[in-house]
Motif scaffolding. Structure first.
Motif, short mmCIF file in Angstrom:
data_model
loop_
_atom_site.label_atom_id
_atom_site.label_comp_id
_atom_site.label_asym_id
_atom_site.label_seq_id
_atom_site.Cartn_x
_atom_site.Cartn_y
_atom_site.Cartn_z
N ALA A 81 0.83 -1.21 0.00
CA ALA A 81 0.00 0.00 0.00
C ALA A 81 0.86 1.25 0.00
O ALA A 81 0.56 2.23 -0.69
CB ALA A 81 -0.92 0.00 1.22
N THR A 109 -3.84 2.24 -4.83
CA THR A 109 -3.58 2.06 -3.40
C THR A 109 -4.81 1.49 -2.70
O THR A 109 -4.70 0.57 -1.88
CB THR A 109 -3.21 3.41 -2.76
N ILE A 129 -5.17 -2.08 -0.72
CA ILE A 129 -5.65 -2.16 0.66
C ILE A 129 -6.87 -3.08 0.77
O ILE A 129 -6.95 -3.92 1.67
CB ILE A 129 -5.99 -0.75 1.19
#
Length: 441
Positions: free
Chosen positions: A274, A286, A290
């Motif tokens: 991340a 990102t 996640i």
């Protein structure tokens, strides 16, 4: 370590035949958990561009460990996994059954802690308190509590939630990995030229540490009552799952080192993907990383609480753990669920990512060693190859020694704590096995 989810197949309807594709999916659901997210930053910090190599070696080591699980699983045809195999291989030794029972359960507890810690690291990675250790541990405890309550509430609800998480996470991980590779500006030859010298010892140590990312292939054996021709389907499914998991990890590892600067992976090793993906993939990338990490770790947490608590209750029912842990409400082992979740949170409070990772890896290696030993003892009946068993014994023992050596040279206090924990587990196993023997008399 034995199956993280010894009874996950229980949420499937009895009588339904599971073929090889379904069994592979069960194994991958357990294997592709939080392990790859946990080891990536640590691996890059220790061996850099050789990270894909250590992942591949870890896959080979997992294959050697799987050999004895397969042979014993096909022979005994017992859903109980490593604990049952060892107990039945050494029926005259209550201590042997008690010892592996205690090691198995605390191996589960360490993996539960590892996945919760990794979940927390990714969950808060986008906030200003991402590196706040107390907050990270509090969030880890929170996610354990959530899945503890889900498991206490409904087995059916847990199964439906987990199925959705397993299949979604595999799709997301594949997308992220290939996008990273496609956007990578570096090449492996270029990275190799700039790599500082890395010794064989370091490569082998990190390969041993990666073994925890492969734990979960034993799930296939726990579904033995729901498959035809286990002597054919078990080996096909387990070996195929290990190969596929290795390929998935390799793609993730290659994508990470090609696209994300090493210093970012190392500096943010708790949430390496991340932290590094934002500059390459932007906000959407990102967030996708996640989400993938949260789904992967969530499914591993859920399955671990579900399956390991039932095995804890079974061991307690055999008299090798406190009888309180065998109590159930309906079919749900309430006391065991609460106990193992509480102990996992306790391990998070007193440890860090590396300590939890190393304890989990050592335990998986030790239990796999015991499985190889049992297979050696039973080889005339399981039809196992003695040279393959000895190769597994040597490889697993070497992996264990290497991790202990790494701990001794880098974190001696941490090693003392880990060895103290094993001593406590062994003493507890001895006390309960002796007590059980005295009751029999």
């Amino acid at each position: 370590m034995p199956s993280k989810h010894p009874s996950r197949s229980c949420h499937r309807s009895r009588g339904k035949t599971l073929g090889v594709p379904e069994l592979i999916a069960i194994a991958l659901g357990g294997m592709v958990g939080g392990g790859i997210f946990s080891i990536l930053g640590i691996s890059v910090a220790l061996v850099g561009v050789y990270t894909p190599l250590v992942i591949a070696i870890g896959g080979v080591l997992a294959g050697l460990a799987a050999y004895s699980y397969i042979k014993l699983g096909v022979f005994f045809r017992d859903e109980g996994g490593a604990y049952s195999f060892f107990k039945r291989s050494f029926p005259a030794s209550p201590f042997a059954a008690s010892l592996i029972g205690w090691w198995v359960i605390f191996g589960y507890i360490s993996t539960l802690a590892l996945y919760a810690y990794t979940f927390s690291s990714y969950a808060i990675s986008g906030f200003g308190f991402a590196d706040d250790e107390p907050v990270r541990k509090l969030v880890a405890g929170g996610i354990i509590l959530v899945f503890t309550l889900i498991n206490l509430w409904s087995v059916r609800g847990m199964g439906r939630i987990e199925d959705l998480m397993v299949y979604t996470k595999l799709v997301i991980l594949a997308i992220v990995s290939f996008v990273l590779i496609d956007n990578g500006e570096a090449s492996l030859p270029t990275l190799l030229e700039g790599q500082a010298p890395v010794g064989l010892l370091a490569v082998l140590i990190v390969a041993a540490l990666t073994i925890v990312a492969y734990e979960g292939f034993e799930l296939v054996i726990n579904a033995i009552e729901e498959m035809d021709t286990p002597e054919r389907n078990i080996p096909r499914a387990i070996y195929a799952a290990i190969v596929l998991a290795t390929l998935i990890y390799l793609v993730i590892g290659v994508g990470a080192i090609l696209a994300i600067p090493f210093d970012e992976l190392i500096a943010n090793k708790e949430y390496a993907l991340a932290a590094g993906a934002e500059g390459i993939l932007g906000d959407w990338g990102t967030e996708l990383v996640i989400i993938g990490a949260l789904l992967a770790t969530s499914s591993a947490i859920s399955g671990t609480v579900f399956g390991a608590s039932r095995q804890m209750a079974a061991i307690a029912d055999d008299g090798f753990m406190p009888s309180l842990l065998a109590r159930r409400s309906g079919h749900i082992p309430v006391a065991a669920i609460v106990c193992m979740s509480s102990m996992a949170f306790g391990l998070i409070l007193i440890g860090n990512l590396e300590m939890i990772l190393e304890f989990g890896s050592i335990t998986f290696l030790l239990v796999s060693l015991l499985m190889a030993w049992a297979n050696l003892r039973m080889r005339d009946r399981t039809g196992a190859s003695a040279p393959l068993i000895w190769l597994a014994l040597v490889g697993l023992l070497l992996g264990t020694v290497l991790i202990l050596y790494y701990e001794w040279t880098n974190e001696p206090r941490q090693l003392i704590f880990i060895m103290g924990l094993y001593l406590a587990l062994t003493v507890s196993a001895r006390l309960f096995s002796s007590d059980r023997r005295s009751h029999r008399r």
